[in-house]
Design an enzyme around this catalytic site. Structure first.
Site, mmCIF file in Angstrom:
data_model
loop_
_atom_site.group_PDB
_atom_site.id
_atom_site.type_symbol
_atom_site.label_atom_id
_atom_site.label_comp_id
_atom_site.label_asym_id
_atom_site.label_seq_id
_atom_site.Cartn_x
_atom_site.Cartn_y
_atom_site.Cartn_z
ATOM 1 N N ASP B 379 58.705 41.759 58.087
ATOM 2 C CA ASP B 379 59.994 41.859 57.416
ATOM 3 C C ASP B 379 60.490 43.305 57.402
ATOM 4 O O ASP B 379 59.746 44.216 57.036
ATOM 5 C CB ASP B 379 59.797 41.367 55.971
ATOM 6 C CG ASP B 379 61.090 41.208 55.219
ATOM 7 O OD1 ASP B 379 61.813 40.220 55.489
ATOM 8 O OD2 ASP B 379 61.377 42.065 54.351
ATOM 9 N N GLU B 408 61.259 41.897 62.502
ATOM 10 C CA GLU B 408 62.478 41.344 61.901
ATOM 11 C C GLU B 408 63.439 42.467 61.540
ATOM 12 O O GLU B 408 63.549 42.886 60.408
ATOM 13 C CB GLU B 408 62.145 40.520 60.650
ATOM 14 C CG GLU B 408 63.326 39.745 60.085
ATOM 15 C CD GLU B 408 63.983 40.399 58.882
ATOM 16 O OE1 GLU B 408 63.524 41.493 58.489
ATOM 17 O OE2 GLU B 408 64.936 39.827 58.355
#
Lengths: 653, 653
Positions: B379, B408
């Site tokens: 993330d 990401e």
């Protein structure tokens, strides 16, 4: 890899040649744009500078880099002394800048808290600690103000957001956790490396009267003629003793007659080799006088370096180990099977004595440098080892940064680029063979608009003693004029082989792209005062080049669209000086078309009216915007060389 | 620089990432083309090989390189085991090849001399000296024949010019004075790094009945559904305890109600941090069962790594030095001024303890690796230091070459590329926002047809819990199907966030490109058996991907022209397997146009008749040459996914 606090990446540096293995090239008086991708993690702002210094120096001069778009940053630097330099980029998180950006957002949203100002005070104090006395006092006051609760928070924020605060903070940023690139080499040559006009002549054909072998003194007598045409480099083919064994006769005949002089490139005989002078040309003292006389005529002498030997060269007996010996004991001559060139012995770069060979060749350069020569045209460098050139040119230019070398290779593209990478100052090009619009555009786009521009300095020649293209053979005066203007305006470095060029000699030896009765194999007598001579026109073209800084560099080159495949348009710009060249490539017919100018490249705005003044033809036109009409009759003059002048604001529209 | 005998240059190696500072990426089962400019001085021929070995190994495997054009050479290599490798290129003057070329010219011109054959005999003997016994005997015989004056010279030459002689000589060339490049790093990942189909689901929403918090066992029960759609990676958002302080409520509300579950990305609470499991999901033993069950369903579990902390995370008290402390003593929460994210504490990569922080983060990966996890979706990696990632991913993948990480980041292009360079296996892309033909072409041309393909593996997602574009909000079923087919055929790696995707959830929170009632902040109950579900179609698309090697890699990607701006066509090819996708980008109207196929990319000749069989629609068309008619009704199916079959030669034409 060790643990760090760095948060900034610096990638894709420009200029960078082969990942930094070779220095990029720049020159005195030339602005070099250093570019890099600079970015950090997160959304914090970054700042960057480019630093440069003499190679291995102790302190860096610096210029702040500015962001372009897409995380690309750039700064323009200019170095005033030739030599070896290195540059690097330093990038860091712009902590005060980030804080000020966020503070502005908080101010706009009226969400400033005391802690936000306290954070800023801390950052400002960090900068103050490394600032000079004046700025330290200013910044310390600012830090105190920021935490002075008696003042309205918004007012304190506004104080911190003043423009001069940004400049002061940037000036002294402590660059915490900065990222620094490895240094990248930058070779700065003198201005003539970037801008030069070459004139080649055979000294032995320079005698005023027919039938006599020309001498250095005859060359001196020819100098006013060359200077009046506006050239600045006078290039002489090899001046060394010429071999007798297997000497070539007129028109490249396999055997020379007894009185034939041979090719100057068959170097070496009883009178010596690469550091000797052909006796009929004169003495070393004469050459020195020639070099001095050239200086008086604003000319600089370029000598030819052709590292090959005639069978009579002293090295053949003194250093047989530098040549290839065949199983039968003979020395290998040059060949392109089944063709044989028995008058030439190539040097063997796979010799067991590379040190001896390399230093001997380097010493040839050194010998002529010691006589005052600083420019060398190097014959067929692509038939010698690249690593030799890298060593030799590096060695020479470190001791003599003013030395200029021109690579005479017309071989494959990658090889020509390699020679430029390993250190040649300038390079011959495919210019003579690029005649169609698409191929000219393709070639010069590669040279100017890719990273090739960082190491390869093109020198455009319409012809040489070895090259007479069908285009010049059959194109008549329009072809000669057009090639002259193209060579002189496309590239800042160009040259012609004279007097063949200005006298528009165009007869080829049948079956060859080479002059009939080539001066390489025989002595010519030139009648310079012919009415059709281009000498006056050449003088005008060179005067334009000298008057217009735009034409003295290549980095600002830009194409302009013309909706006619026979019309080619391009511009160069240096500061306010803009030159736009439009050429009719059709040597027979008048051609017309409409331009779509790259106005930005010309320094013009979209709807601006401006004047284009033809420096060659003397006519001035009024143009407007990108779309203008142009028509060129090749029999009048195949090119316009326009200077651009914005119309005075008071002029009628 | 020392004196050498080398005469060959090797430049412009590919693949090469940032001049070799980072390894290029390859994968098991993927042919990697190594390219280089290889050339020597003079006109001698050169030869080159690419060598490769495990990093720091002792012996090189080699493949001969073949010349393409313009001094470019290439060889294709394939590595069968994941790990760190290095490759290099070796080039040398091909002395026997040059001699044979020249000999052929002499033979044709009937100018062979004894010395020419004697030179060859010497070269052949040099090769024989390093050949194996069999070839040594053959070559020694050849050398003797070459100087056997009793045989006609032309016949001797013909013997030396036989093809098998060339092969034998090449096999044992002593490579005199060879040039060898520095080794270049090559990271070989397992096949799934190159070809993967991801399905994201929230475990807490996986309960069969409404109103209950889903568990790992519920996820196991959901696996047949996911497997039947043909996915191979099952990605779970963070499974850790969720913070209570400043917990976000439904639809990103600033305050959560007492029963609201919070965002899984607000990691850390009383039950632990990044190595703990949210108690309501199950135990570590349950997770291990889930990982094993996934394997039984041909699925592999991917966990989420989000290096950020809720205020309740144990690190906040145990390691306050890893966070930014403000002047008022509080810890800095995440901000995008004036927006505040008080539920998230970012880690401070300018901490005084980078070693402690970096190793703790690395140990989070290691902990889950020890539980059997090998795929991680990371993330917001762009908010952590690049050098940390470089160290961490290098450390992990050296010990566990089968680990795959998906970056990401949807931030700026240069930052996304940097994350790929520093070691992420795969990367999210701008796919969701590329809707027009020109922008899709521009983006994937950059990804596939520049050096980006050597380090950046795109993973295309039509949507994520954070991203619901206007295109999907308003485009209806045609938009969903078209984005699915594009994601699954443009890139070998793709994923969807389900069941939101297959159920075509498209309502956005007003003012945001994000789902209304976002599952990030609340528990959903999904009714999977809805008649409009795309599950069956997704299964068909994934089956096509599994059946066609062409779709399992990106390097063969090619565009094909269609004369309609709403129709996009591209192909991929692996050996004989060719897949041509044609998509109608217009979600409303039927569009038709004529193709101009790149027949070479399809393995077809100019005038060939062939069949295109639509793997999605089942229809077969007969096509001919480059120019064919295509028409697509988005309401039937917005795409053709054609396999190409040359017509059987016996078929009527």
């Amino acid at each position: 890899m060790t643990f760090t606090n760095r948060r900034v990446s610096i990638r894709d540096l420009r200029p960078l040649v082969d990942g930094g293995r070779f220095p990029a090239k720049a020159s005195v008086g030339e602005a070099v744009t250093v570019g890099a991708d600079v970015f950090g993690d997160s959304h914090d702002l970054v700042a960057a500078v480019v630093g440069w210094r003499p190679e291995g120096g102790t302190t860096w001069r610096e210029a702040p880099m500015a962001p372009l778009a897409n995380d690309r940053w750039a700064a323009t630097i200019e170095i005033e002394e030739p030599g070896r330099y290195e540059y690097r980029v330093v990038g860091w998180i712009d902590r005060t800048g980030t804080w000020r950006r966020d503070l502005a957002a908080r101010l706009a949203a009226a969400t400033i808290e005391e802690v936000d100002l306290a954070i800023g005070a801390g950052l400002v104090r960090e900068v103050a600690a490394v600032a000079d006395a004046t700025d330290r006092r200013r910044l310390s006051e600012l830090a105190a103000t920021l935490v002075d609760a008696t003042i309205d928070a918004a007012d304190r924020a506004r104080t911190a957001l003043a423009d001069d605060v940004a400049a002061t903070l940037a000036r002294h940023d402590p660059r915490r956790n900065a990222t620094t690139t490895e240094p990248v080499g930058l070779r700065v040559d003198r201005a003539r490396a970037r801008f030069s006009s070459w004139y080649e002549l055979f000294p032995r054909s320079a005698a005023a009267e027919p039938g006599r072998h020309g001498t250095f003194d005859d060359v001196i007598a020819r100098m006013p003629y060359v200077r009046d045409m506006g050239f600045d480099v006078l290039y002489l083919p090899p001046i060394h003793p010429i071999g007798v064994a297997h000497r070539k006769g007129a028109d490249n005949a396999v055997h020379a007659g007894p009185d034939e002089p041979g090719s100057p490139w068959a170097i070496g005989g009883a009178d010596g080799g690469h550091t000797a002078i052909h006796p009929e040309l004169g003495t070393l003292a004469d050459l020195r006088r020639l070099i001095a006389a050239a200086r008086d005529h604003d000319l600089e002498v370029a000598l030819d370096i052709a590292f090959q030997c005639s069978p009579d060269h002293p090295w053949v007996t003194e250093h047989p180990e530098w040549f290839t010996r065949r199983p039968d004991g003979t020395i290998q001559y040059a060949e392109n099977p089944p063709k044989k060139y028995q008058d030439i012995y190539p040097l063997n770069f796979e010799t067991d004595d590379p040190e001896g060979l390399w230093t001997a060749l380097r010493d040839v350069f050194q010998y002529w440098i010691d006589q005052g020569v600083r420019i060398f045209r190097v014959d067929n460098p692509h038939t010698k080892a690249f690593e030799f050139w890298q060593w030799c040119l590096d060695d020479i230019t470190r001791r003599h940064p003013d030395v200029i070398t021109l690579s005479e290779a017309f071989t494959r593209p990658k090889v020509m680029k390699e020679l430029a990478r390993v250190g040649f100052t300038q390079s011959y090009t495919y210019f003579a063979w690029r005649n169609e619009k698409w191929e000219i555009e393709q070639y010069y786009t590669e040279l100017f608009e890719t990273d090739v521009v960082d190491y390869f300095r093109p020198n455009s020649w319409p012809q040489t003693p070895d090259i007479l293209t069908p285009y010049l053979q059959h194109g008549g005066r329009p072809a000669f004029v057009q090639k002259l203007v193209l060579a002189a305006t496309l590239t800042a470095n160009y040259g012609i082989y004279g007097p063949a060029f200005e006298l528009m000699l165009h007869e080829a030896r049948p079956g060859a792209e080479e002059y009939r009765s080539n001066e390489k194999y025989e002595i010519h007598h030139w009648d310079l005062d012919q009415p059709h001579s281009l000498a006056e026109l050449i003088g005008r073209v060179n005067a334009i080049r000298h008057a217009h800084p735009a034409l003295q560099q290549d980095r600002s080159f830009r194409w302009h669209h013309v909706d006619n495949d026979q019309l080619l348009a391009f511009s160069k710009r240096a500061g306010d000086d803009v030159v736009l060249t439009v050429v009719n490539l059709d040597v027979n017919w008048r051609q017309s078309g409409r331009t779509w100018l790259d106005l930005d490249a010309l320094g013009l705005s979209d709807e601006e009216r401006f004047e284009v003044h033809d420096l060659l033809g003397g006519v001035t036109y009024e143009w407007h915007g990108a779309d203008n009409f142009v028509e060129i009759d090749p029999h009048v003059c195949p090119a316009h060389v326009f200077t651009i002048r914005p119309r005075p604001s008071g002029a009628a529209t």
